[in-house]
Design a protein around this motif. Structure first.
Motif, PDB file in Angstrom:
ATOM      1  N   THR A 117      -7.525   3.857  -4.321  1.00 32.18           N
ATOM      2  CA  THR A 117      -8.512   3.977  -3.255  1.00 32.18           C
ATOM      3  C   THR A 117      -8.586   5.438  -2.833  1.00 32.18           C
ATOM      4  OG1 THR A 117      -8.084   1.743  -2.438  1.00 32.18           O
ATOM      5  CG2 THR A 117      -9.155   3.274  -0.922  1.00 32.18           C
ATOM      6  N   THR A 144      -1.685  -0.798  -4.044  1.00 27.68           N
ATOM      7  CA  THR A 144      -2.888  -0.021  -3.760  1.00 27.68           C
ATOM      8  C   THR A 144      -2.470   1.379  -3.336  1.00 27.68           C
ATOM      9  OG1 THR A 144      -4.045  -2.014  -3.036  1.00 27.68           O
ATOM     10  CG2 THR A 144      -5.008   0.103  -2.412  1.00 27.68           C
ATOM     11  N   HIS A 175      -2.120  -4.809   4.638  1.00 26.89           N
ATOM     12  CA  HIS A 175      -1.304  -5.123   3.471  1.00 26.89           C
ATOM     13  C   HIS A 175       0.025  -5.745   3.920  1.00 26.89           C
ATOM     14  CE1 HIS A 175      -3.926  -2.822   0.730  1.00 26.89           C
ATOM     15  NE2 HIS A 175      -4.052  -1.962   1.729  1.00 26.89           N
ATOM     16  N   ALA A 212       0.848  -1.192   0.000  1.00 24.58           N
ATOM     17  CA  ALA A 212       0.000   0.000   0.000  1.00 24.58           C
ATOM     18  C   ALA A 212       0.880   1.237   0.000  1.00 24.58           C
ATOM     19  CB  ALA A 212      -0.910   0.009   1.220  1.00 24.58           C
ATOM     20  N   THR A 232      -4.106  -0.248  -8.170  1.00 27.91           N
ATOM     21  CA  THR A 232      -5.502   0.066  -7.870  1.00 27.91           C
ATOM     22  C   THR A 232      -5.528   1.356  -7.058  1.00 27.91           C
ATOM     23  OG1 THR A 232      -5.488  -1.230  -5.835  1.00 27.91           O
ATOM     24  CG2 THR A 232      -6.180  -2.357  -7.840  1.00 27.91           C
TER      25      THR A 232
END
Length: 659
Positions: free
Chosen positions: A607, A570, A508, A485, A605
């Protein structure tokens, strides 16, 4: 209830079709009005043929697809999208023509509104859009009353006018005393003028296809009820069209495209009344109660016809979106369960057309019926192929042996004959309309239809390629080498702390904070602040002397994945949530821009971690955090000590390549 819902467009067209027919003939002089009964008779014959032909279409295709489904099923993809394009253009022009004609009849009764013609038309379109977005039921009695009042009042007017004529006291229109400055025409020009008048009179056929598109809305037996409604619509339209044309000729209505060509008419100060207004005034008297009733009913039914387009256009758009020929947004229903996106698009385009053409009915009519007869012609040709295919599937031998097969074959033969006649006439009329109206503005429609059709095919190809690209295959592998992350940090603030807490809660494999520094002083400041607050995760400093943010982060992620394998990364981005529209202009929205660029990096990804500012209570009805002195349960932005990791040394902070 079906008649006002599906037939208002076709019935309202009789309010302007006789007017446009006589207006075109008057260009050649008063003597040319002698052609009008024959031209009106030809329009009536064509209307009968089209109504009978569409009864066969309803029987063969009761699913409600209409000409689009028939053309796409029997003629192929390209004819199908051409029909769809023609119908979309037709819906736009239905709104523009109907509203302009309605405003024309309002001004005929209230001439002082003439200076605001365009503004009044635009206001009506906006009102119709708002009403439809609210999800008003189309079958409401409110929509039925204007249609039946219009039919009843016009029938009474025709009966009274013909009775007055029979007893020797025919009505006399206010324009009967005006002579006309006719144009000098050659023999070829005379033929073209007659054909042009016929093509304008054919605007009485607009809206006939609406019943075939709405078969699923009928009660059982759906096909028979739809066919009955279509027959009633055709019969009433023929009665009103013939009666109004006859009364206009009897009363001597002289309606000119350019009012100044009427000798004796004050075209600078006076407003030329519509044909409907002149006939009503001649029959009942100007300013009488029946006169205002007819004008009000005519205006209402014309606006109702525009409202019908706001049901047909979004529905066709949703069908095209479902088939992959239009953006998927057109197949999305709003909170009122209506296709709001299609309605908004139709309203915007119709307003644009009205403003460009200044709500001039005569100019808009030149564009109108092209799309109608394109769909008529291709729909009838599709029906011919449909019946021929049925005849091939049902042989004569089977028909002799099986009574049911024999009835089906007889029905196919009957349908083939009817639709062959319909196809022949509609194609012939399409050729006439094209020749006579092309130079009068119809070329725009011939330009718009191919462009729309090409765009639809392009959209379909795009969706097909995307579907092929994302199709599930057996070589898809699951599992990644790791899970890391990244929390992007600009300054150490509560939104960043909240993002860190969310990332730690997700557990994570590794959680890192990343700061993109554009100056050495900025890097040293964030390092010192990070250590002073004893943040629970390492901070990575990435230098960016060229003041870019997404690029250095993307490069760091790429290098990290190259070193550690197919790691899932992420990226947590704090983002402000505001309550006032102007607040969004005061924030740079960098998080959204960085997120859009990082989504192009493989294995990433995004967030978004919302931080609700106090103004967000306008949206959510509560504050994002308590006022000073108030207690609250839990501090979501504070790190969980259990999930915390040791603080790294300063030397490690300065060397991201060691990770």
């Amino acid at each position: 209830m079906a008649l006002p819902i599906f037939a208002s467009d076709a019935l309202s067209s009789v309010a302007y079709a006789p007017q446009e027919l006589l207006m075109i003939l008057l260009t050649g002089g008063l003597a040319f009005l002698a052609f009008s009964p024959w031209i009106a008779a030809a329009v009536v014959v064509l209307l009968i043929v089209v109504v009978v032909s569409y009864r066969q279409l309803i029987k063969a295709y009761p699913s409600g697809g209409g000409d689009y489904e028939v053309a796409r099923t029997n003629l192929g993809e390209v004819p199908g999208v051409v029909v769809a394009s023609a119908l979309l253009v037709d819906y736009v022009l239905t709104v523009a023509v109907s509203v302009s004609s309605g405003v024309d009849n309002i001004i005929s009764a209230l001439p002082f509104l003439a200076p605001g013609r365009v503004e009044l038309a635009v206001a009506f379109v906006v009102l119709i859009v708002i009403v439809n977005l609210r999800g008003v039921r189309e079958a409401s009695l409110v929509f039925a009353i204007p249609t039946y009042v219009f039919i009843g009042s016009v029938v009474v007017m025709i009966a009274v006018g013909l009775f007055q004529t029979a007893i020797g006291d025919p009505p006399v229109a206010s324009s009967a005393e005006f002579a006309v400055q006719a144009e000098d025409l050659t023999q070829a020009a005379v033929i073209l003028l007659v054909l042009r008048a016929f093509s304008s009179g054919c605007s009485a056929l607009t809206g006939v296809e609406a019943v075939s598109n709405g078969v699923p809305a009928f009660r059982k037996p759906k096909v028979r009820n739809a066919q009955t409604t279509l027959a009633l619509m055709g019969g009433i339209a023929i009665l009103l069209f013939s009666g109004l044309t006859a009364l206009a000729l009897i009363s001597g209505v002289h309606y000119a495209e350019n009012p100044c060509s009427l000798v004796g008419f004050d075209c600078e100060t006076a407003v030329q009344p519509s044909l409907m207004a002149q006939v009503a005034a001649a029959t009942f008297g100007m300013g009488s109660i029946p006169f205002y009733v007819i004008q009000a009913a005519t205006a209402c039914v014309l606006l109702l016809a525009a409202n019908t387009a706001f049901n047909g256009f979004p529905l066709l758009g949703s069908v095209l979106a479902r088939d992959g020929y239009a953006p998927k947004a057109l197949n999305t229903r709003g909170d009122r369960l209506v296709y709001s996106n299609g309605m908004i698009i139709l309203g915007i385009v119709a307003i644009g057309v009205i403003v460009i053409y200044q709500a001039n009915l005569t100019t808009l009519i030149q564009l109108y019926i092209i799309g109608v007869f394109v769909s008529f012609s291709l729909g009838q040709l599709g029906m011919v192929r449909h019946w021929r295919r049925m005849l091939r599937e049902t042989t004569r031998v089977e028909a002799r042996r099986d009574a049911r097969a024999g009835a089906e074959r007889a029905g196919a033969v009957k349908g083939l004959i009817i639709n062959s006649v319909g196809a022949t006439l509609t194609v012939f009329v399409l050729a006439i309309v094209t020749i006579t109206k092309f130079t009068h503005g119809a070329w725009l429609v011939f330009l718009a239809i191919p462009i729309l059709a090409t765009l639809m095919i392009g959209v379909n190809r795009y969706y097909r390629d995307v579907e092929h690209e994302i199709e599930m295959t057996d070589d898809v592998h699951f599992g990644s080498a790791g899970d890391v992350a990244l929390i992007l940090v600009n300054r150490l603030q509560k939104p960043v702390a909240k993002a860190i807490d969310y990332a730690l809660a997700a557990k994570h494999d590794k959680t890192l904070a990343v700061h993109v520094a554009v100056t050495k002083e900025e890097a040293e400041a964030i390092q010192a602040e990070w250590e002073s607050h004893r943040m629970p995760i390492p901070l990575i400093i990435i230098e960016s002397p060229y003041r870019t943010y997404a690029g250095p982060v993307a490069e760091f992620i790429t290098q990290y994945r190259a070193k550690h394998g197919s790691t899932v990364v992420t990226v947590y981005l704090p983002q402000y949530i505001v309550g006032h529209w102007w607040e969004s202009l005061l924030h740079n929205r960098r998080a959204r821009r960085i997120g859009q660029q990082l989504m192009l990096v493989h294995g990433v990804t995004i967030t978004l971690v919302p931080w609700l500012l106090d103004s967000s209570e306008l949206i959510y009805g509560r504050r994002s955090r308590p006022l000073p002195g108030q207690e609250r349960a839990g501090r979501p932005f504070e790190p969980d000590p259990v999930s915390s990791v040791p603080i790294v040394e300063r030397s490690s902070l300065e060397r991201p390549d060691d990770l």
